[in-house]
Enzyme design. Structure first.
Site, mmCIF file in Angstrom:
data_model
loop_
_atom_site.group_PDB
_atom_site.id
_atom_site.type_symbol
_atom_site.label_atom_id
_atom_site.label_comp_id
_atom_site.label_asym_id
_atom_site.label_seq_id
_atom_site.Cartn_x
_atom_site.Cartn_y
_atom_site.Cartn_z
ATOM 1 N N ASP A 88 1.546 24.806 -31.588
ATOM 2 C CA ASP A 88 0.272 24.085 -31.583
ATOM 3 C C ASP A 88 -0.691 24.767 -32.559
ATOM 4 O OD1 ASP A 88 -1.219 22.037 -29.435
ATOM 5 O OD2 ASP A 88 -2.594 23.461 -30.389
ATOM 6 N N HIS A 112 -3.687 25.385 -32.077
ATOM 7 C CA HIS A 112 -4.580 26.239 -31.298
ATOM 8 C C HIS A 112 -3.748 27.246 -30.503
ATOM 9 C CE1 HIS A 112 -6.575 22.342 -31.932
ATOM 10 N NE2 HIS A 112 -7.661 23.074 -32.083
ATOM 11 N N ASP A 115 -0.750 19.114 -33.569
ATOM 12 C CA ASP A 115 -2.055 19.010 -34.217
ATOM 13 C C ASP A 115 -2.184 19.893 -35.453
ATOM 14 O OD1 ASP A 115 -1.887 21.202 -32.574
ATOM 15 O OD2 ASP A 115 -3.791 20.888 -31.558
ATOM 16 N N HIS A 145 -3.654 26.206 -22.583
ATOM 17 C CA HIS A 145 -4.918 26.956 -22.504
ATOM 18 C C HIS A 145 -5.262 27.369 -21.071
ATOM 19 C CE1 HIS A 145 -5.733 26.384 -26.678
ATOM 20 N NE2 HIS A 145 -5.853 25.076 -26.584
#
Length: 341
Positions: free
Chosen positions: A162, A164, A246, A125
């Site tokens: 991931d 996200h 995740d 991120h």
């Protein structure tokens, strides 16, 4: 040649509030899992500290300097409400990025076939001049740029699975035709980027949004039809994995429903491409994964696939992998609380 495993005790010293999901226990369960006899073939090394020069290939120099200075003082700016600092954060941050460089060095020089870094904090991120979502420096981008600058890699492919979207990685490589960035992720979801229409200036951004509830069948179809062909056609000199776990069905941080078998299948398919295109060269860096049981099982499946020779890879449909984890990897069945492992 075999698989390099990188970690360091500093990953346990980066602390946040007691409730924070990105916690040191994540590394503890991974390391306990990889202590099993079946992983005796791993080459184990301690993560080194990254150089500021390696960081500056990715991030604005002023941001690198301000971030390091802020962490030295126990503060950081800019920072979001999810990204915390403790006395041990600076070393963990520098060694997490350093492991990325170290892994690339050993894989690109042929010392090992592939590598997995179990370090934290994660990185995908973090933008050019932006701390976000638990991330300070973008480790996977640092790895890609180092491969190009230090080892002459002409094309680098990144797969981020991931849950996200890796918005920082996409931002960094948006205008770069030499880096292919592919991402599967829940949509709509944090951080709000990753629409299929986001393709980059040269068409080298491949986003495959998955709806809440997507399982291994949907994930496998996305990889088979939209991601793996693009990576193979790109003919990379190195494949990098932003290995967030995740999207596992147990994880509280997403609404996806992958299993450890799905991660093993995906790793094996990437290894098939790597064997054909770049002498097996893969570097995998830990990103998310917040349920300790799901994380341990997924890492075991992933590293098992990295270790195995091509002749042993499962060629069946996704989800067909047997025995991807054992009780030793499972804090609940082994009689220990995940909080104290």
């Amino acid at each position: 040649m075999t698989t390099l495993h990188l970690t360091h005790g500093s990953a346990l010293a980066h602390l946040g509030p007691a409730w924070h999901p990105e916690r040191a226990d994540r590394i503890r369960v991974v390391e306990r899992c990889l202590e099993q006899e079946r992983f005796a073939g791993l080459v184990r090394e301690q993560a080194l500290v990254v150089s500021e020069a390696a960081l500056a290939r990715v991030h604005e120099e002023a941001y690198v300097e301000a971030t390091i200075a802020g962490l030295q003082n126990g503060i950081i700016a800019p920072v979001d409400e999810d990204t915390h600092v403790s006395a041990g954060t600076l070393e963990a941050v520098l060694r997490s990025a350093g492991a990325a460089v170290q892994a690339v060095d050993e894989v690109m020089t042929g010392t090992v076939r592939n590598a997995f870094s179990a370090m934290r904090p994660p990185g995908h991120h973090a933008g050019r001049a932006r701390t976000a979502g638990f991330c300070y420096f973008n480790n996977i981008a640092v790895a890609a740029r180092h491969a190009q600058a230090a080892h002459g890699a002409g094309r680098v492919a990144i797969l981020d699975w991931d849950a996200h979207h890796g918005d920082g990685t996409q931002e960094i490589f948006w205008s770069d035709p030499t880096v292919l960035f592919c991402s599967t992720h829940q949509w709509p979801f944090y951080p709000g980027t990753g629409a299929a229409s986001e393709c980059g200036e040269h068409g080298t951004i491949v986003n495959v949004p998955l709806p809440a509830g997507a399982d291994g069948a949907m994930f496998g179809e996305a990889l088979r039809t939209m991601v793996l062909p693009r990576i193979a056609a790109f003919r990379p000199d190195l494949i990098l994995i932003s290995a967030g776990f995740d999207a596992h069905w147990r994880d509280p941080m997403s609404d996806l429903a992958l299993t450890e078998a799905d991660y093993r299948w995906a790793t094996e398919r990437l290894a098939d491409i790597a064997d054909r295109e770049c002498d097996g060269r893969i570097v995998s860096l830990l990103e998310g994964g917040y349920d300790l049981v799901g994380l341990a099982r997924s890492v075991e499946a992933h590293v098992t696939a990295l270790l195995e020779p091509a002749s042993c890879r499962i060629q069946g449909v996704i989800g067909s992998t047997p025995e991807c984890y054992t009780a030793a990897c499972n804090p609940r069945t082994s009689g220990q609380s995940p909080a104290v492992i």
